[in-house]
Design a protein around this motif. Sequence first.
Motif, PDB file in Angstrom:
ATOM      1  N   ASN A 181       0.830  -0.760  -0.066  1.00  0.00           N
ATOM      2  CA  ASN A 181       0.144   0.024   0.310  1.00  0.00           C
ATOM      3  C   ASN A 181       1.094   1.135  -0.039  1.00  0.00           C
ATOM      4  OD1 ASN A 181      -2.307  -1.188  -0.098  1.00  0.00           O
ATOM      5  ND2 ASN A 181      -2.303  -1.928   2.435  1.00  0.00           N
ATOM      6  N   GLN A 182       1.600   1.121   0.574  1.00  0.00           N
ATOM      7  CA  GLN A 182       2.758   2.712   0.914  1.00  0.00           C
ATOM      8  C   GLN A 182       3.401   2.453  -0.529  1.00  0.00           C
ATOM      9  OE1 GLN A 182       1.920   4.707   2.683  1.00  0.00           O
ATOM     10  NE2 GLN A 182       0.906   3.092   4.161  1.00  0.00           N
ATOM     11  N   MET A 183       4.141   1.552  -1.185  1.00  0.00           N
ATOM     12  CA  MET A 183       4.918   1.788  -2.803  1.00  0.00           C
ATOM     13  C   MET A 183       3.876   1.488  -3.572  1.00  0.00           C
ATOM     14  SD  MET A 183       6.761  -2.173  -2.909  1.00  0.00           S
ATOM     15  CE  MET A 183       6.734  -1.677  -4.727  1.00  0.00           C
ATOM     16  N   ALA A 184       2.477   1.642  -3.716  1.00  0.00           N
ATOM     17  CA  ALA A 184       1.730   3.383  -4.149  1.00  0.00           C
ATOM     18  C   ALA A 184       1.406   4.522  -4.278  1.00  0.00           C
ATOM     19  CB  ALA A 184       0.191   2.438  -3.782  1.00  0.00           C
ATOM     20  N   VAL A 185       1.994   4.495  -3.112  1.00  0.00           N
ATOM     21  CA  VAL A 185       1.828   6.322  -2.864  1.00  0.00           C
ATOM     22  C   VAL A 185       3.278   6.610  -3.182  1.00  0.00           C
ATOM     23  CG1 VAL A 185       1.890   8.139  -0.947  1.00  0.00           C
ATOM     24  CG2 VAL A 185       0.202   6.001  -0.940  1.00  0.00           C
ATOM     25  N   VAL A 186       4.583   5.702  -3.289  1.00  0.00           N
ATOM     26  CA  VAL A 186       5.481   6.192  -3.202  1.00  0.00           C
ATOM     27  C   VAL A 186       5.586   6.448  -5.389  1.00  0.00           C
ATOM     28  CG1 VAL A 186       8.323   5.314  -3.261  1.00  0.00           C
ATOM     29  CG2 VAL A 186       6.907   5.387  -1.221  1.00  0.00           C
ATOM     30  N   ARG A 187       5.177   5.325  -5.336  1.00  0.00           N
ATOM     31  CA  ARG A 187       5.324   4.656  -6.996  1.00  0.00           C
ATOM     32  C   ARG A 187       4.404   7.085  -7.498  1.00  0.00           C
ATOM     33  NH1 ARG A 187       6.890   0.876  -8.911  1.00  0.00           N
ATOM     34  NH2 ARG A 187       6.830  -1.013  -7.650  1.00  0.00           N
ATOM     35  N   TYR A 188       3.715   7.555  -7.106  1.00  0.00           N
ATOM     36  CA  TYR A 188       2.382   8.299  -6.727  1.00  0.00           C
ATOM     37  C   TYR A 188       3.699   9.187  -6.817  1.00  0.00           C
ATOM     38  CZ  TYR A 188      -0.453  12.475  -6.839  1.00  0.00           C
ATOM     39  OH  TYR A 188      -0.593  13.822  -6.989  1.00  0.00           O
ATOM     40  N   LEU A 189       4.422   9.252  -5.557  1.00  0.00           N
ATOM     41  CA  LEU A 189       5.451  10.767  -5.143  1.00  0.00           C
ATOM     42  C   LEU A 189       5.885  10.163  -6.858  1.00  0.00           C
ATOM     43  CD1 LEU A 189       5.015  10.242  -1.576  1.00  0.00           C
ATOM     44  CD2 LEU A 189       3.796  12.069  -2.956  1.00  0.00           C
ATOM     45  N   LYS A 190       7.094   9.523  -6.342  1.00  0.00           N
ATOM     46  CA  LYS A 190       7.525   9.676  -7.541  1.00  0.00           C
ATOM     47  C   LYS A 190       7.615   9.379  -9.134  1.00  0.00           C
ATOM     48  CE  LYS A 190      12.778   7.918  -7.455  1.00  0.00           C
ATOM     49  NZ  LYS A 190      12.883   7.842  -9.207  1.00  0.00           N
ATOM     50  N   ALA A 191       6.372   9.777  -9.909  1.00  0.00           N
ATOM     51  CA  ALA A 191       5.944   9.916 -10.689  1.00  0.00           C
ATOM     52  C   ALA A 191       6.016  11.101 -10.857  1.00  0.00           C
ATOM     53  CB  ALA A 191       4.411   9.243 -11.159  1.00  0.00           C
ATOM     54  N   ARG A 192       5.597  12.182  -9.106  1.00  0.00           N
ATOM     55  CA  ARG A 192       5.350  13.460  -9.778  1.00  0.00           C
ATOM     56  C   ARG A 192       6.743  14.303  -9.998  1.00  0.00           C
ATOM     57  NH1 ARG A 192       1.829  15.486  -5.076  1.00  0.00           N
ATOM     58  NH2 ARG A 192       2.835  17.461  -6.214  1.00  0.00           N
ATOM     59  N   SER A 193       7.990  13.447  -9.106  1.00  0.00           N
ATOM     60  CA  SER A 193       9.291  13.956  -9.403  1.00  0.00           C
ATOM     61  C   SER A 193      10.090  13.657 -10.834  1.00  0.00           C
ATOM     62  CB  SER A 193       9.697  13.999  -8.359  1.00  0.00           C
ATOM     63  OG  SER A 193      10.496  11.760  -8.492  1.00  0.00           O
ATOM     64  N   ALA A 194       9.590  12.989 -11.532  1.00  0.00           N
ATOM     65  CA  ALA A 194       9.808  12.798 -13.119  1.00  0.00           C
ATOM     66  C   ALA A 194      11.153  11.792 -12.784  1.00  0.00           C
ATOM     67  CB  ALA A 194       9.757  13.579 -13.827  1.00  0.00           C
ATOM     68  N   GLY A 195      11.484  11.053 -12.049  1.00  0.00           N
ATOM     69  CA  GLY A 195      12.798  10.653 -12.114  1.00  0.00           C
ATOM     70  C   GLY A 195      13.983  10.910 -11.654  1.00  0.00           C
ATOM     71  N   GLN A 196      13.713  11.990 -10.668  1.00  0.00           N
ATOM     72  CA  GLN A 196      15.106  13.313 -11.036  1.00  0.00           C
ATOM     73  C   GLN A 196      16.192  12.573 -10.338  1.00  0.00           C
ATOM     74  OE1 GLN A 196      14.338  17.518  -9.837  1.00  0.00           O
ATOM     75  NE2 GLN A 196      11.998  17.564  -9.668  1.00  0.00           N
ATOM     76  N   VAL A 197      16.941  12.945 -10.483  1.00  0.00           N
ATOM     77  CA  VAL A 197      18.560  11.861  -9.605  1.00  0.00           C
ATOM     78  C   VAL A 197      19.648  13.250  -9.223  1.00  0.00           C
ATOM     79  CG1 VAL A 197      20.059  10.200  -9.725  1.00  0.00           C
ATOM     80  CG2 VAL A 197      18.255   9.872 -11.099  1.00  0.00           C
ATOM     81  N   PRO A 198      19.757  13.740  -8.683  1.00  0.00           N
ATOM     82  CA  PRO A 198      19.405  12.542  -7.306  1.00  0.00           C
ATOM     83  C   PRO A 198      17.668  12.902  -6.481  1.00  0.00           C
ATOM     84  CG  PRO A 198      20.458  14.950  -6.120  1.00  0.00           C
ATOM     85  CD  PRO A 198      20.628  14.772  -7.710  1.00  0.00           C
ATOM     86  N   VAL A 199      17.210  12.259  -5.681  1.00  0.00           N
ATOM     87  CA  VAL A 199      15.583  11.941  -5.873  1.00  0.00           C
ATOM     88  C   VAL A 199      15.406  13.484  -4.359  1.00  0.00           C
ATOM     89  CG1 VAL A 199      14.115  10.624  -4.082  1.00  0.00           C
ATOM     90  CG2 VAL A 199      15.765   9.660  -5.531  1.00  0.00           C
ATOM     91  N   PRO A 200      14.560  14.420  -5.337  1.00  0.00           N
ATOM     92  CA  PRO A 200      14.809  15.135  -4.221  1.00  0.00           C
ATOM     93  C   PRO A 200      13.650  15.553  -2.450  1.00  0.00           C
ATOM     94  CG  PRO A 200      14.003  15.837  -5.937  1.00  0.00           C
ATOM     95  CD  PRO A 200      13.803  14.198  -5.699  1.00  0.00           C
ATOM     96  N   ASP A 201      14.586  16.552  -1.969  1.00  0.00           N
ATOM     97  CA  ASP A 201      14.387  16.378  -0.629  1.00  0.00           C
ATOM     98  C   ASP A 201      13.131  16.474  -0.113  1.00  0.00           C
ATOM     99  OD1 ASP A 201      16.859  16.615   0.099  1.00  0.00           O
ATOM    100  OD2 ASP A 201      17.268  17.954   1.168  1.00  0.00           O
ATOM    101  N   GLU A 202      12.342  16.771  -0.594  1.00  0.00           N
ATOM    102  CA  GLU A 202      10.771  16.983  -0.557  1.00  0.00           C
ATOM    103  C   GLU A 202      10.019  15.773  -0.865  1.00  0.00           C
ATOM    104  OE1 GLU A 202      11.750  19.346  -4.456  1.00  0.00           O
ATOM    105  OE2 GLU A 202      11.982  19.271  -2.522  1.00  0.00           O
ATOM    106  N   LEU A 203      10.746  15.343  -1.551  1.00  0.00           N
ATOM    107  CA  LEU A 203      10.007  13.324  -1.768  1.00  0.00           C
ATOM    108  C   LEU A 203      10.653  13.035  -0.568  1.00  0.00           C
ATOM    109  CD1 LEU A 203       8.909  11.059  -3.535  1.00  0.00           C
ATOM    110  CD2 LEU A 203      10.199  11.186  -4.969  1.00  0.00           C
ATOM    111  N   LEU A 204      12.144  12.829  -0.191  1.00  0.00           N
ATOM    112  CA  LEU A 204      12.886  11.939   0.661  1.00  0.00           C
ATOM    113  C   LEU A 204      11.572  11.768   2.020  1.00  0.00           C
ATOM    114  CD1 LEU A 204      16.050  12.339  -0.097  1.00  0.00           C
ATOM    115  CD2 LEU A 204      14.578  10.835  -0.707  1.00  0.00           C
ATOM    116  N   THR A 205      11.365  13.034   1.950  1.00  0.00           N
ATOM    117  CA  THR A 205      10.858  13.197   3.596  1.00  0.00           C
ATOM    118  C   THR A 205       9.624  12.007   3.392  1.00  0.00           C
ATOM    119  OG1 THR A 205      12.081  14.931   3.756  1.00  0.00           O
ATOM    120  CG2 THR A 205       9.432  14.685   5.445  1.00  0.00           C
ATOM    121  N   PRO A 206       8.575  12.054   2.879  1.00  0.00           N
ATOM    122  CA  PRO A 206       7.180  11.576   3.013  1.00  0.00           C
ATOM    123  C   PRO A 206       7.135  10.047   2.847  1.00  0.00           C
ATOM    124  CG  PRO A 206       7.058  13.268   0.705  1.00  0.00           C
ATOM    125  CD  PRO A 206       8.718  13.331   1.856  1.00  0.00           C
ATOM    126  N   ILE A 207       8.317   9.559   1.504  1.00  0.00           N
ATOM    127  CA  ILE A 207       8.969   8.293   1.798  1.00  0.00           C
ATOM    128  C   ILE A 207       9.198   7.477   3.401  1.00  0.00           C
ATOM    129  CG2 ILE A 207      10.789   6.393   0.490  1.00  0.00           C
ATOM    130  CD1 ILE A 207      10.648   8.395  -2.469  1.00  0.00           C
TER     131      ILE A 207
END
Length: 224
Positions: A181-207
């Motif tokens: 269930n949490q992976m589904a949310v992570v995938r949604y959040l990751k898709a919004r970041s368009a796969g940025q590398v490094p992973v943005p801090d604003e994405l790491l916090t909710p993950i």
Amino acid sequence: MTPPEPNRLAVLDSYDILYSAREKLFDDLVELAAYIFSVPVARIAFVHQLEVWHKASVGMPAQEVLAPEQTLCTRAIQAEEPVLVYTDLAAVPGLGTSASQERQVRFYAGAPVRTAQGYCLGTVCLAGYETRELTEAEQQLLMQLADLVMQALEARRQHLLARSTQGWEQLRQEAEETLHNQMAVVRYLKARSAGQVPVPDELLTPIARRLHEVAQVLAIQPEG
């Protein structure tokens, strides 16, 4: 101070994890790690005296056995750094192993799977075929994944010591469902970041918060 090696090996053996069957929870955790960090390889490795065994893996064979000198995970459990990171293994002659050179691995990061007593049993590691930095925030999340693996190991051991195989199966399935269930949310959040590398801090916090939800499930103590 690093605990004596014979003690570390005895502690590792006490978890009865080496050569165990594949379990979806551990497979899902490495799949999630590879997805979060946008790397082709993620693994859970346990370092024994004469071999390094991979409980779960994405991008390379699961259940693979390598000699200690063939894997960078052996260095990661001995490193002073919380996470051992090689941004470019090809930059320094002899920095990689013959296996990493054969597989053309350029990037490696390994976070120790560490007991509460300080014994490093293995790693959660990432690898890639291109150079890569790993920010401090990313390293913190990789350490959180390693802690989650340790928590799963401890829950698994407690249930098996109590001869409650069914109890571990039930807890593992609950953790797997929560992780799914949490992976589904992570995938949604990751898709919004368009796969940025490094992973943005604003994405790491909710993950990190999502992983905490899984940790709460594994924190349930077995009855008795």
